[in-house]
Write an enzyme that holds these catalytic residues in place. Structure first.
Site, PDB file in Angstrom:
ATOM      1  N   ASP A 258       1.400  -6.693  -4.383  1.00  0.00           N
ATOM      2  CA  ASP A 258       0.502  -6.670  -3.239  1.00  0.00           C
ATOM      3  C   ASP A 258       0.989  -7.806  -2.339  1.00  0.00           C
ATOM      4  O   ASP A 258       1.302  -8.897  -2.822  1.00  0.00           O
ATOM      5  CB  ASP A 258      -0.930  -6.936  -3.703  1.00  0.00           C
ATOM      6  CG  ASP A 258      -1.925  -6.857  -2.569  1.00  0.00           C
ATOM      7  OD1 ASP A 258      -1.826  -7.704  -1.647  1.00  0.00           O
ATOM      8  OD2 ASP A 258      -2.803  -5.984  -2.592  1.00  0.00           O
ATOM      9  N   SER A 259       1.064  -7.583  -1.029  1.00  0.00           N
ATOM     10  CA  SER A 259       1.708  -8.592  -0.186  1.00  0.00           C
ATOM     11  C   SER A 259       0.932  -9.896  -0.121  1.00  0.00           C
ATOM     12  O   SER A 259       1.482 -10.924   0.288  1.00  0.00           O
ATOM     13  CB  SER A 259       1.942  -8.055   1.227  1.00  0.00           C
ATOM     14  OG  SER A 259       0.751  -7.992   1.967  1.00  0.00           O
ATOM     15  N   SER A 260      -0.328  -9.902  -0.522  1.00  0.00           N
ATOM     16  CA  SER A 260      -1.070 -11.160  -0.570  1.00  0.00           C
ATOM     17  C   SER A 260      -0.505 -12.090  -1.649  1.00  0.00           C
ATOM     18  O   SER A 260      -0.770 -13.298  -1.637  1.00  0.00           O
ATOM     19  CB  SER A 260      -2.553 -10.904  -0.825  1.00  0.00           C
ATOM     20  OG  SER A 260      -2.749 -10.240  -2.061  1.00  0.00           O
TER      21      SER A 260
ATOM     22  N   THR B 168       0.809  -1.216   0.000  1.00  0.00           N
ATOM     23  CA  THR B 168       0.000   0.000   0.000  1.00  0.00           C
ATOM     24  C   THR B 168       0.841   1.263   0.000  1.00  0.00           C
ATOM     25  O   THR B 168       0.462   2.268  -0.608  1.00  0.00           O
ATOM     26  CB  THR B 168      -0.933   0.010   1.232  1.00  0.00           C
ATOM     27  OG1 THR B 168      -1.782  -1.136   1.172  1.00  0.00           O
ATOM     28  CG2 THR B 168      -1.793   1.262   1.259  1.00  0.00           C
TER      29      THR B 168
ATOM     30  N   GLN C  82      -4.214 -20.554  19.816  1.00  0.00           N
ATOM     31  CA  GLN C  82      -5.028 -19.610  19.063  1.00  0.00           C
ATOM     32  C   GLN C  82      -5.077 -18.245  19.747  1.00  0.00           C
ATOM     33  O   GLN C  82      -5.478 -17.263  19.125  1.00  0.00           O
ATOM     34  CB  GLN C  82      -6.451 -20.159  18.899  1.00  0.00           C
ATOM     35  CG  GLN C  82      -6.526 -21.416  18.049  1.00  0.00           C
ATOM     36  CD  GLN C  82      -7.924 -22.006  17.996  1.00  0.00           C
ATOM     37  OE1 GLN C  82      -8.883 -21.411  18.470  1.00  0.00           O
ATOM     38  NE2 GLN C  82      -8.053 -23.191  17.408  1.00  0.00           N
ATOM     39  N   CYS C  83      -4.671 -18.181  21.001  1.00  0.00           N
ATOM     40  CA  CYS C  83      -4.660 -16.913  21.739  1.00  0.00           C
ATOM     41  C   CYS C  83      -3.470 -16.063  21.320  1.00  0.00           C
ATOM     42  O   CYS C  83      -2.386 -16.582  21.073  1.00  0.00           O
ATOM     43  CB  CYS C  83      -4.600 -17.161  23.243  1.00  0.00           C
ATOM     44  SG  CYS C  83      -5.950 -18.155  23.901  1.00  0.00           S
TER      45      CYS C  83
ATOM     46  N   THR D 186       1.268  -4.912   4.258  1.00  0.00           N
ATOM     47  CA  THR D 186       1.066  -5.299   5.657  1.00  0.00           C
ATOM     48  C   THR D 186       0.526  -6.714   5.841  1.00  0.00           C
ATOM     49  O   THR D 186       0.783  -7.343   6.870  1.00  0.00           O
ATOM     50  CB  THR D 186       0.104  -4.317   6.349  1.00  0.00           C
ATOM     51  OG1 THR D 186      -1.154  -4.330   5.675  1.00  0.00           O
ATOM     52  CG2 THR D 186       0.672  -2.908   6.341  1.00  0.00           C
ATOM     53  N   ASP D 187      -0.243  -7.218   4.873  1.00  0.00           N
ATOM     54  CA  ASP D 187      -0.966  -8.464   5.100  1.00  0.00           C
ATOM     55  C   ASP D 187      -0.055  -9.650   5.414  1.00  0.00           C
ATOM     56  O   ASP D 187      -0.409 -10.512   6.226  1.00  0.00           O
ATOM     57  CB  ASP D 187      -1.847  -8.802   3.900  1.00  0.00           C
ATOM     58  CG  ASP D 187      -3.071  -7.902   3.814  1.00  0.00           C
ATOM     59  OD1 ASP D 187      -3.352  -7.190   4.791  1.00  0.00           O
ATOM     60  OD2 ASP D 187      -3.740  -7.902   2.757  1.00  0.00           O
TER      61      ASP D 187
ATOM     62  N   THR E 183       2.652  -9.748  14.877  1.00  0.00           N
ATOM     63  CA  THR E 183       1.450 -10.182  14.168  1.00  0.00           C
ATOM     64  C   THR E 183       0.645  -8.950  13.771  1.00  0.00           C
ATOM     65  O   THR E 183       0.561  -7.990  14.539  1.00  0.00           O
ATOM     66  CB  THR E 183       0.588 -11.083  15.072  1.00  0.00           C
ATOM     67  OG1 THR E 183       1.287 -12.308  15.314  1.00  0.00           O
ATOM     68  CG2 THR E 183      -0.738 -11.410  14.421  1.00  0.00           C
TER      69      THR E 183
END
Length: 351
Positions: free
Chosen positions: A67-69, A23, A288-289, A99-100, A176
């Site tokens: 695009d980072s994706s 971006t 998952q936390c 960022t992704d 993250t």
């Protein structure tokens, strides 16, 4: 904004910007209104204040900004190759990235760039740098300042792969992305910030990584993508679990468990896990936390998984866990060797 730079005499910091896309370097399509990657000249033209830093800045741009994706391990290899080829010529490196998948890239680079003693600062933005109200300008300028910063002994202040975003500098393999629209888009729940950005840049020296000994800078390129995530949820079926664990060529699984590392207690589930481990599959248990860590002895369900051969991931982020598996298998290690290495920190990614 100021930063304490211990620039020796007349030697100006020499920084290399590696522009991968994202971006920060996008521009709005006049017809569709969609954001599209643009070239690096557009980015620099919109940040004239860079010249006031009085740094020697060079740049390398991906042929096709991403695009980072669309980021792939082959692109991590490309970034690392650029750093390796230019390591002795520059004081620091700034990687501009979407960022992704930024946390994945930061984690992978931290494992591939061994015995790193120079800053590799990854940054980007939530808004294009050409916008009137953008976080891109400040992120880029601050990342350059961090890449140029020296400690009192003249060595680089930062000697690791880090993510710089808005008000904080984070260890890359501890980070993250937690927000898709806040300027402070990244966090590190299990490790303190490396620096806080305000009127100045305040470093936490006790949190900064330092390579022990005098081993030379070394790069390892091997990456094996025969790995996957397996997210547990109430009601997950035996068919789904066994199908996932039986994927041809699969070598490693990051299993996202509940709380402190717990999973279903159904006998079919434990049997499926044991059988997969016996076949040589490496299964790593991460929570998952966002905050806290896997404790395989805290609850019976976690203990049973541990006894079945699942490796506790301690406080690894899921991004660090999956890229570490890619890296270790990419070095040609056996499953038993990978299990051992997964429980030992390579670049400050875990306690």
């Amino acid at each position: 904004m100021c930063c304490a730079l211990s620039n020796t005499e007349s030697k100006r910091p020499h920084i290399l910007i590696i522009y991968t896309g994202g971006t920060i370097g996008m521009i709005e399509n006049a017809d569709s209104g969609a954001l599209e990657p643009f070239d690096f000249d557009h980015l620099i033209d919109n940040v004239p204040k860079i010249k006031r830093l009085d740094y020697d800045i060079d740049n390398f741009q991906f042929d096709v900004p991403l695009d980072s994706s669309a980021m792939h391990p082959n692109h991590w290899i490309e970034i690392v190759k650029i750093i390796e080829d230019n390591y002795d010529r520059y004081d620091g490196f700034v990687v501009l990235h979407g960022t992704d998948t930024m946390a994945y890239t930061a984690s992978a680079l931290s494992f591939m760039l061994q015995n790193l003693r120079k800053p590799v600062v990854i940054t980007g933005s939530q808004l294009p740098i050409g916008e009137v109200r953008t976080d891109g300008e400040e992120n880029l300028i601050t990342a350059l300042q961090v890449a140029a910063a020296k400690d009192s002994d003249g060595t680089p202040m930062v000697q690791e792969v880090a993510i710089l975003f808005e008000n904080y500098l984070w260890r890359g393999n501890r980070s993250t992305k937690h927000s898709s629209d806040n300027f402070n888009a990244f966090k590190s729940s299990n490790y303190p910030r490396l620096a806080k950005i305000g009127l100045g840049i305040s470093y936490r020296k006790d949190a900064l990584w330092r390579t022990e000994g005098d081993a030379p800078f070394n790069v390892r390129y091997g990456l094996d993508t025969n790995v996957m995530y397996m997210d547990l949820f109430p009601g997950i079926s035996e068919t789904v679990v066994r199908h996932q664990l039986a994927i041809p060529g699969l070598k490693g699984v990051v299993m996202k468990t509940f709380g402190a590392g717990n999973g279903p207690t159904a006998e079919w589930f434990l049997d499926a896990i044991r059988e997969a481990v016996d076949r040589g599959l490496v299964i790593v248990n991460v929570s998952q936390c966002d905050n806290g860590m896997v404790n395989p002895t805290r609850y019976k369900t976690g203990t049973v998984l541990n006894r079945a051969g699942v490796i506790p991931g301690h406080d690894l982020t899921s991004e660090a866990a999956i890229t570490k598996l890619m890296f270790l298998f990419g070095q040609g290690l056996t499953s038993e060797e990978v299990k051992k290495e997964m429980e030992s920190p390579l670049a400050g990614e875990m306690d």
